[in-house]
Enzyme design. Sequence first.
Site: not given
Length: 449
Positions: A24, A252
């Site tokens: 990332r 999530r």
Amino acid sequence: MQPALELADDFRLNPSVLRAYDIRGIIGDGIDADVCYAIGRAFGTKVIRMVQGTSVVVGYDGRETSPLFARAMREGLKDCGLNIYDIGLGPTPMTYYGLKELGADAAVMITGSHSPIEHNGIKMSLRTGPFYGDDVQDIGALVTAKDFEDGEGRIEKVDISAQYIQRLLSDLDMKKPLKVAWDAGNGAAGAVLKRMTDQMPGAHFLIHEEVDGTFPNHHPDPTVAENLVDLQNCVLDNECDVGIGFDGDGDRIGIVGHNGVIYWADTLMAIYAKEVLGTHPGAPIIADVKSSQVLFDEIERLGGEGIMVQTGHSILKDNMNKLKAPLGGELSGHICFADKYYGFDDGLYCAIRLLNILSRSEDGFLSLTGHLPEMFATPEVRIHVPEERKFDIPKEIGKLVKAEGIGSINDMDGIRVTSQAGWWLLRASNTESVLSLRVEAYTEDGLTI
């Protein structure tokens, strides 16, 4: 810009993008199409050498750079000699589903998940389990050495979205219809959400379901209360039984009750644990170090074995595999069902399981959580710190706590300090330059002790 088909002699990978569980970085300053091509070459090499793999599933989220980055990734994998299933735009769990159902050897998801808008990233998985830790660091070494497998693979476009939706709905078993509010946060879950809810009983109110990588309404992170305000308003305005929100890539979940109260993931885990332990008596249930003590006590009360592990969805899944646990979850909203499902984190599937339970509850969340002890807790507080200091600060504070004899210390992941008042945790995030702080006490005054 076309994806690079070979790397310049002076190409270098910024080591800061190599995180504990994924890759990332900031777009244009750490991650770009060339980086994604290089990672494709390196990860493809690992797939061939580690599992003798021949095929990889590639998906991407709704961030504006994700289609370009996915194209570069596919080219890098193909140039290793691998065959690519290009499943296109969708949530991360759809890519995991493709790994299982297409019989592939690995999966790659281009996603910035819940990171700031100027970031993007890469999640990787093998058919044998999560890909994280030292394996991610090895990616950097392979890129530096340009030690890649070579070959001529092929790319095949495959639409598995309808198949994925039907798999989700195959475990829907509601006793009565419900009124449900849904907030995709303009993230990748929106790519399949309406098609799924159109096939479900009850009334469904969708907000921010359009996939938009600029996230014009709110940041896609359901662990932050301010990001759930729109969902709370939708629940109250439409007198819904529940509100369900997702993060940027749909792995999530965040929950709002009928009265607008937020139920954090450790409370949700307590609800799931009762159902799962009913069919898996005595089983281990895994939760991360940020989770409430109430959850671990409830698992024990229900006859299960509560196992505390370090934070990290890859660590969670790895421990679930090792211990054959039917359920595992984190306070961040990553919840994995190996009961009836595949054991990976899927916010949409978690929603299906919650709706089944709520449809059998006479008083909604009150009857599901009313027996749990009332605790006073902060939400997860994020403190921005320099990247190079974030792992040292908890250790330094831990030494001070030990010297003062303030309480017992668990240092499996940062420091979790338990005393008569309750507990507090300080740990370094593995995905951002922040420290995560959470405090839970038996009394409101205990939060300040």
